[in-house]
Design a protein around this motif. Structure first.
Motif, PDB file in Angstrom:
ATOM      1  N   MET A 211       0.877  -1.016  -0.027  1.00  0.00           N
ATOM      2  CA  MET A 211       0.183  -0.022  -0.068  1.00  0.00           C
ATOM      3  C   MET A 211       0.925   1.317  -0.074  1.00  0.00           C
ATOM      4  N   ILE A 212       0.767   1.920  -0.927  1.00  0.00           N
ATOM      5  CA  ILE A 212       1.569   3.439  -1.169  1.00  0.00           C
ATOM      6  C   ILE A 212       0.629   4.525  -0.359  1.00  0.00           C
ATOM      7  N   SER A 213       1.041   5.246   0.555  1.00  0.00           N
ATOM      8  CA  SER A 213       0.425   6.475   1.005  1.00  0.00           C
ATOM      9  C   SER A 213       1.240   7.662   0.949  1.00  0.00           C
ATOM     10  N   ALA A 214       0.629   8.686   1.418  1.00  0.00           N
ATOM     11  CA  ALA A 214       1.344  10.101   1.562  1.00  0.00           C
ATOM     12  C   ALA A 214       2.576   9.671   2.695  1.00  0.00           C
ATOM     13  N   ILE A 215       2.430   9.099   3.630  1.00  0.00           N
ATOM     14  CA  ILE A 215       3.399   8.742   4.673  1.00  0.00           C
ATOM     15  C   ILE A 215       4.533   8.257   4.097  1.00  0.00           C
TER      16      ILE A 215
ATOM     17  N   ARG B 257       6.266  10.302   1.481  1.00  0.00           N
ATOM     18  CA  ARG B 257       6.950  11.370   2.369  1.00  0.00           C
ATOM     19  C   ARG B 257       8.400  10.582   2.934  1.00  0.00           C
ATOM     20  N   TYR B 258       8.277   9.603   3.471  1.00  0.00           N
ATOM     21  CA  TYR B 258       9.555   8.766   4.159  1.00  0.00           C
ATOM     22  C   TYR B 258      10.292   8.564   2.980  1.00  0.00           C
ATOM     23  N   ARG B 259       9.972   7.998   1.780  1.00  0.00           N
ATOM     24  CA  ARG B 259      10.731   7.672   0.617  1.00  0.00           C
ATOM     25  C   ARG B 259      11.757   8.788   0.221  1.00  0.00           C
ATOM     26  N   ALA B 260      10.945  10.126   0.187  1.00  0.00           N
ATOM     27  CA  ALA B 260      11.562  11.277  -0.256  1.00  0.00           C
ATOM     28  C   ALA B 260      12.676  11.600   0.533  1.00  0.00           C
ATOM     29  N   ARG B 261      12.307  11.666   2.065  1.00  0.00           N
ATOM     30  CA  ARG B 261      13.263  11.933   2.998  1.00  0.00           C
ATOM     31  C   ARG B 261      14.576  11.124   3.154  1.00  0.00           C
ATOM     32  N   ALA B 262      13.979   9.646   2.790  1.00  0.00           N
ATOM     33  CA  ALA B 262      15.402   8.802   3.000  1.00  0.00           C
ATOM     34  C   ALA B 262      16.043   8.969   1.892  1.00  0.00           C
ATOM     35  N   ASP B 263      15.680   9.322   0.621  1.00  0.00           N
ATOM     36  CA  ASP B 263      16.315   9.443  -0.614  1.00  0.00           C
ATOM     37  C   ASP B 263      17.543  10.558  -0.208  1.00  0.00           C
ATOM     38  N   ALA B 264      17.115  11.780   0.419  1.00  0.00           N
ATOM     39  CA  ALA B 264      17.762  12.919   0.461  1.00  0.00           C
ATOM     40  C   ALA B 264      18.837  12.503   1.707  1.00  0.00           C
ATOM     41  N   PHE B 265      18.215  11.860   2.953  1.00  0.00           N
ATOM     42  CA  PHE B 265      19.268  11.363   3.708  1.00  0.00           C
ATOM     43  C   PHE B 265      20.455  10.402   3.322  1.00  0.00           C
ATOM     44  N   GLU B 266      20.149   9.629   2.464  1.00  0.00           N
ATOM     45  CA  GLU B 266      20.976   8.673   1.803  1.00  0.00           C
ATOM     46  C   GLU B 266      21.936   9.353   0.880  1.00  0.00           C
ATOM     47  N   ALA B 267      21.433  10.362   0.205  1.00  0.00           N
ATOM     48  CA  ALA B 267      22.628  11.409  -0.751  1.00  0.00           C
ATOM     49  C   ALA B 267      23.698  11.694   0.180  1.00  0.00           C
ATOM     50  N   LYS B 268      23.065  12.241   1.351  1.00  0.00           N
ATOM     51  CA  LYS B 268      24.013  12.904   2.214  1.00  0.00           C
ATOM     52  C   LYS B 268      25.191  11.862   2.789  1.00  0.00           C
ATOM     53  N   VAL B 269      24.603  10.771   3.194  1.00  0.00           N
ATOM     54  CA  VAL B 269      25.714   9.499   3.614  1.00  0.00           C
ATOM     55  C   VAL B 269      26.511   9.106   2.436  1.00  0.00           C
ATOM     56  N   LEU B 270      25.892   9.145   1.212  1.00  0.00           N
ATOM     57  CA  LEU B 270      26.739   8.596   0.082  1.00  0.00           C
ATOM     58  C   LEU B 270      27.931   9.876   0.112  1.00  0.00           C
ATOM     59  N   ASN B 271      27.702  11.098   0.392  1.00  0.00           N
ATOM     60  CA  ASN B 271      28.490  12.062   0.014  1.00  0.00           C
ATOM     61  C   ASN B 271      29.505  12.617   1.231  1.00  0.00           C
ATOM     62  N   VAL B 272      29.523  11.927   2.376  1.00  0.00           N
ATOM     63  CA  VAL B 272      30.463  11.886   3.475  1.00  0.00           C
ATOM     64  C   VAL B 272      31.884  11.245   3.038  1.00  0.00           C
ATOM     65  N   ARG B 273      32.850  12.059   3.296  1.00  0.00           N
ATOM     66  CA  ARG B 273      34.210  11.453   2.738  1.00  0.00           C
ATOM     67  C   ARG B 273      34.649  10.679   3.859  1.00  0.00           C
ATOM     68  N   ALA B 274      35.673   9.886   3.538  1.00  0.00           N
ATOM     69  CA  ALA B 274      36.233   8.770   4.749  1.00  0.00           C
ATOM     70  C   ALA B 274      36.711   9.549   6.039  1.00  0.00           C
ATOM     71  N   ASP B 275      37.281  10.762   5.530  1.00  0.00           N
ATOM     72  CA  ASP B 275      37.862  11.394   6.790  1.00  0.00           C
ATOM     73  C   ASP B 275      36.977  12.497   7.535  1.00  0.00           C
ATOM     74  N   GLN B 276      35.756  12.442   7.039  1.00  0.00           N
ATOM     75  CA  GLN B 276      34.848  13.272   7.839  1.00  0.00           C
ATOM     76  C   GLN B 276      33.905  12.361   8.797  1.00  0.00           C
ATOM     77  N   TRP B 277      33.947  11.257   8.755  1.00  0.00           N
ATOM     78  CA  TRP B 277      33.054  10.232   9.886  1.00  0.00           C
ATOM     79  C   TRP B 277      33.285  10.829  11.377  1.00  0.00           C
ATOM     80  N   ASP B 278      34.453  11.280  11.582  1.00  0.00           N
ATOM     81  CA  ASP B 278      34.570  11.904  12.968  1.00  0.00           C
ATOM     82  C   ASP B 278      34.313  13.169  13.287  1.00  0.00           C
ATOM     83  N   ASN B 279      34.005  13.877  12.314  1.00  0.00           N
ATOM     84  CA  ASN B 279      33.571  15.358  12.544  1.00  0.00           C
ATOM     85  C   ASN B 279      32.561  15.406  13.588  1.00  0.00           C
ATOM     86  N   PRO B 280      32.654  16.493  14.464  1.00  0.00           N
ATOM     87  CA  PRO B 280      31.629  16.763  15.449  1.00  0.00           C
ATOM     88  C   PRO B 280      30.503  17.096  14.649  1.00  0.00           C
TER      89      PRO B 280
END
Length: 191
Positions: free
Chosen positions: A1-5, A8-31
């Protein structure tokens, strides 16, 4: 079942995943803007909360992107199933699983996406509809419940829903007012 929820989750997860993908190896310990958390710990929190929503432990590897994708897959699978309509017990009272996902982990993707972007020098812009929705949600919480949201450990060891409010000018952009309201400083310490 596809819903607005689910959408919305899919769009937000897409955006978050793109950010994770763009973290360089030397940035994971950044505050991050979350006190005591690194960029990696922000992602770990998101993955853990996906498991909390589903009542499972998300399998972990050494790769945050792989782990997030698995957490995301499990949530999307639950949202597409009959289980989405099951009633669950939450600190805010009983609600459906899909509503709980929408109000907790989906919103977390937005706010912690900003945290991850800030920690790793990525674009910090939150989509305007998400800013408006989260602002309306956060500012509608009754004062006594908001105080509990701001109290570390009120919902369990190490859990703090919102930090102490950071004052920003009343005429600041809504994104900055939202971030300040939920305990982030939207202007200092840009990477």
């Amino acid at each position: 079942m596809i819903s607005a929820i689910s959408d919305r989750y899919r769009a937000r997860a897409d955006a978050f995943e793109a950010k994770v993908l763009n973290v360089r190896a030397d940035q994971w310990d950044n505050p991050s803007p979350c006190a005591k958390w690194t960029a990696l710990e922000v992602v770990d929190h998101i993955i853990e909360m996906h498991g909390v929503m589903l009542g499972v432990a998300i399998p972990r590897t050494e790769d945050p992107l792989t782990d997030f994708r698995e957490a995301r897959r499990q949530v999307q699978e639950a949202l597409a199933s009959d289980r989405a309509r099951d009633e669950v017990t939450t600190p805010g009272g009983p609600m459906t699983l899909e509503d709980h996902i929408d109000q907790v982990v989906s919103d977390d993707l937005v706010l912690h996406g900003w945290d991850l972007a800030r920690a790793t020098g990525q674009d910090e812009t939150i989509p305007a509809p998400d800013v408006e929705r989260l602002w309306a949600t956060a500012t509608s919480v009754p004062a006594e419940l908001m105080e509990r949201f701001r109290t570390p450990g009120a919902f369990g060891p190490g859990i703090e829903v919102y930090g102490r409010e950071v004052k920003v000018p009343d005429d600041a952009p809504l994104q900055d007012r939202l971030l300040g309201y939920v305990g982030r400083d939207p202007v200092s310490k840009r990477v």
